[in-house]
Design a protein around this motif. Structure first.
Motif, PDB file in Angstrom:
ATOM      1  N   LEU A 183       0.857  -1.186   0.000  1.00 16.51           N
ATOM      2  CA  LEU A 183       0.000   0.000   0.000  1.00 16.51           C
ATOM      3  C   LEU A 183       0.894   1.237   0.000  1.00 16.51           C
ATOM      4  O   LEU A 183       1.838   1.328   0.789  1.00 16.51           O
ATOM      5  N   GLN A 184       0.600   2.181  -0.877  1.00 15.47           N
ATOM      6  CA  GLN A 184       1.452   3.357  -1.014  1.00 15.47           C
ATOM      7  C   GLN A 184       1.036   4.444  -0.020  1.00 15.47           C
ATOM      8  O   GLN A 184       0.014   4.322   0.654  1.00 15.47           O
ATOM      9  N   LYS A 185       1.844   5.477   0.062  1.00 16.98           N
ATOM     10  CA  LYS A 185       1.638   6.502   1.087  1.00 16.98           C
ATOM     11  C   LYS A 185       1.480   7.883   0.448  1.00 16.98           C
ATOM     12  O   LYS A 185       1.660   8.055  -0.740  1.00 16.98           O
ATOM     13  N   ASP A 186       1.182   8.847   1.331  1.00 19.03           N
ATOM     14  CA  ASP A 186       1.159  10.259   0.954  1.00 19.03           C
ATOM     15  C   ASP A 186       0.208  10.464  -0.228  1.00 19.03           C
ATOM     16  O   ASP A 186      -0.899   9.928  -0.209  1.00 19.03           O
ATOM     17  N   ASP A 208      -9.239   0.711   0.229  1.00 19.55           N
ATOM     18  CA  ASP A 208      -9.632   1.922  -0.482  1.00 19.55           C
ATOM     19  C   ASP A 208      -8.578   2.212  -1.542  1.00 19.55           C
ATOM     20  O   ASP A 208      -7.587   2.910  -1.281  1.00 19.55           O
ATOM     21  N   LEU A 209      -8.786   1.683  -2.722  1.00 23.60           N
ATOM     22  CA  LEU A 209      -7.794   1.825  -3.785  1.00 23.60           C
ATOM     23  C   LEU A 209      -8.447   2.334  -5.057  1.00 23.60           C
ATOM     24  O   LEU A 209      -9.542   1.903  -5.417  1.00 23.60           O
ATOM     25  N   HIS A 246      -9.722   1.907 -11.034  1.00 23.36           N
ATOM     26  CA  HIS A 246     -11.039   1.508 -10.544  1.00 23.36           C
ATOM     27  C   HIS A 246     -11.746   2.770 -10.098  1.00 23.36           C
ATOM     28  O   HIS A 246     -11.117   3.651  -9.529  1.00 23.36           O
ATOM     29  N   PRO A 247     -13.028   2.862 -10.337  1.00 18.33           N
ATOM     30  CA  PRO A 247     -13.707   4.045  -9.810  1.00 18.33           C
ATOM     31  C   PRO A 247     -13.497   4.126  -8.307  1.00 18.33           C
ATOM     32  O   PRO A 247     -13.547   3.102  -7.627  1.00 18.33           O
ATOM     33  N   PRO A 248     -13.241   5.283  -7.767  1.00 14.92           N
ATOM     34  CA  PRO A 248     -12.961   5.381  -6.339  1.00 14.92           C
ATOM     35  C   PRO A 248     -14.149   4.955  -5.486  1.00 14.92           C
ATOM     36  O   PRO A 248     -15.286   5.260  -5.809  1.00 14.92           O
ATOM     37  N   ARG A 249     -13.847   4.198  -4.457  1.00 15.96           N
ATOM     38  CA  ARG A 249     -14.881   3.727  -3.529  1.00 15.96           C
ATOM     39  C   ARG A 249     -14.536   4.343  -2.168  1.00 15.96           C
ATOM     40  O   ARG A 249     -14.028   3.700  -1.282  1.00 15.96           O
ATOM     41  N   LEU A 250     -14.755   5.654  -2.108  1.00 14.23           N
ATOM     42  CA  LEU A 250     -14.263   6.386  -0.953  1.00 14.23           C
ATOM     43  C   LEU A 250     -15.378   7.248  -0.382  1.00 14.23           C
ATOM     44  O   LEU A 250     -15.403   8.451  -0.565  1.00 14.23           O
TER      45      LEU A 250
END
Ligand SMILES: CC(C)(COP(=O)(O)OP(=O)(O)OC[C@H]1O[C@@H](n2cnc3c(N)ncnc32)[C@H](O)[C@@H]1OP(=O)(O)O)[C@@H](O)C(=O)NCCC(=O)NCCS
Length: 188
Positions: free
Chosen positions: A79-82, A120-121, A170-174
């Motif tokens: 998982l990436q940051k910032d 959440d990607l 992917h469409p954001p699922r946030l």
């Protein structure tokens, strides 16, 4: 975690996996296509340290591939940051005795869907050396698109290599970020 896919199971690592993981991972042909941090030779102690680490990570992001007789490979996400916090890098390997049977294509396809469902990607990407056409094919067949060729990006085994960047978005699922509604992210 327990995620069946066609031909096998992606599951959490277990302490009893260290022998089979070390046996399968101790292979120069695997090491040649992955980062240098992947140990070579790969010992039982390396496997035990890896299992300790990934089973205590929260969230759990690195898993074993089990084809019915123990762990014979691995798949996971960094998982990436910032500002890249909605992106993750995919990584995977499989013991050489099991190559060429469509296993990793099925595993990557299933795991990618799981990752988008679970985290959440907006984006998952993979980086593949130019010397690894099998992995390029795996990503293409799993729905990843080639986004670019990173010229002379890698130093591996005494050689400078190009690297291919593959990604699926992917469409954001946030739901906690309603402003994402307007984000310019096309479904892949
Ligand atoms: C790359 C790797 C994961 C592939 O796993 P696998 O289960 O053998 O892959 P699959 O059988 O699902 O698919 C391999 C595809 O590559 C193709 N392929 C294999 N060798 C190839 C070559 N030399 N040139 C072109 N295509 C090749 C196969 O034909 C197959 O494509 P197809 O389904 O269209 O026929 C496995 O070889 C591996 O673990 N390698 C070492 C670690 C590694 O490279 N990890 C990824 C780092 S980015």
């Amino acid at each position: 975690m327990h995620l069946p896919f066609s031909g096998g199971l992606i599951r959490s690592c277990q302490p009893g996996d260290s022998d089979s993981l070390a046996r399968e991972a101790d292979n120069r042909n695997i090491w040649l296509t992955v980062r240098d941090r992947f140990p070579h030779p790969y010992t039982r102690a390396h496997a035990e340290a890896w299992i300790d680490r990934v089973t205590s990570d929260r969230p759990e992001t690195h898993f074993a591939i089990d084809l019915g007789a123990g762990a014979v490979g691995g798949i996971g996400l960094e998982l990436q940051k910032d500002v890249s916090r909605y992106s993750a890098e995919l990584g995977y390997w499989l013991g050489q005795a099991h190559w060429g049977r469509g296993i990793m294509t099925a595993a990557v396809s299933r795991f990618t869907a799981y990752a988008f469902e679970t985290f959440d990607l907006c984006r998952i990407y993979g980086l593949v050396f130019e010397t690894n056409p099998a992995s390029q094919r795996v990503l293409e067949r799993a729905g990843y698109a080639l986004e670019g060729r990173l010229r002379r990006a890698v130093y591996k085994d005494g050689r400078i290599l190009d690297q291919f960047l593959y990604a699926v978005s992917h469409p954001p699922r946030l739901p906690h970020l309603p402003s994402c509604e307007g984000m310019d992210i096309a479904p892949s």
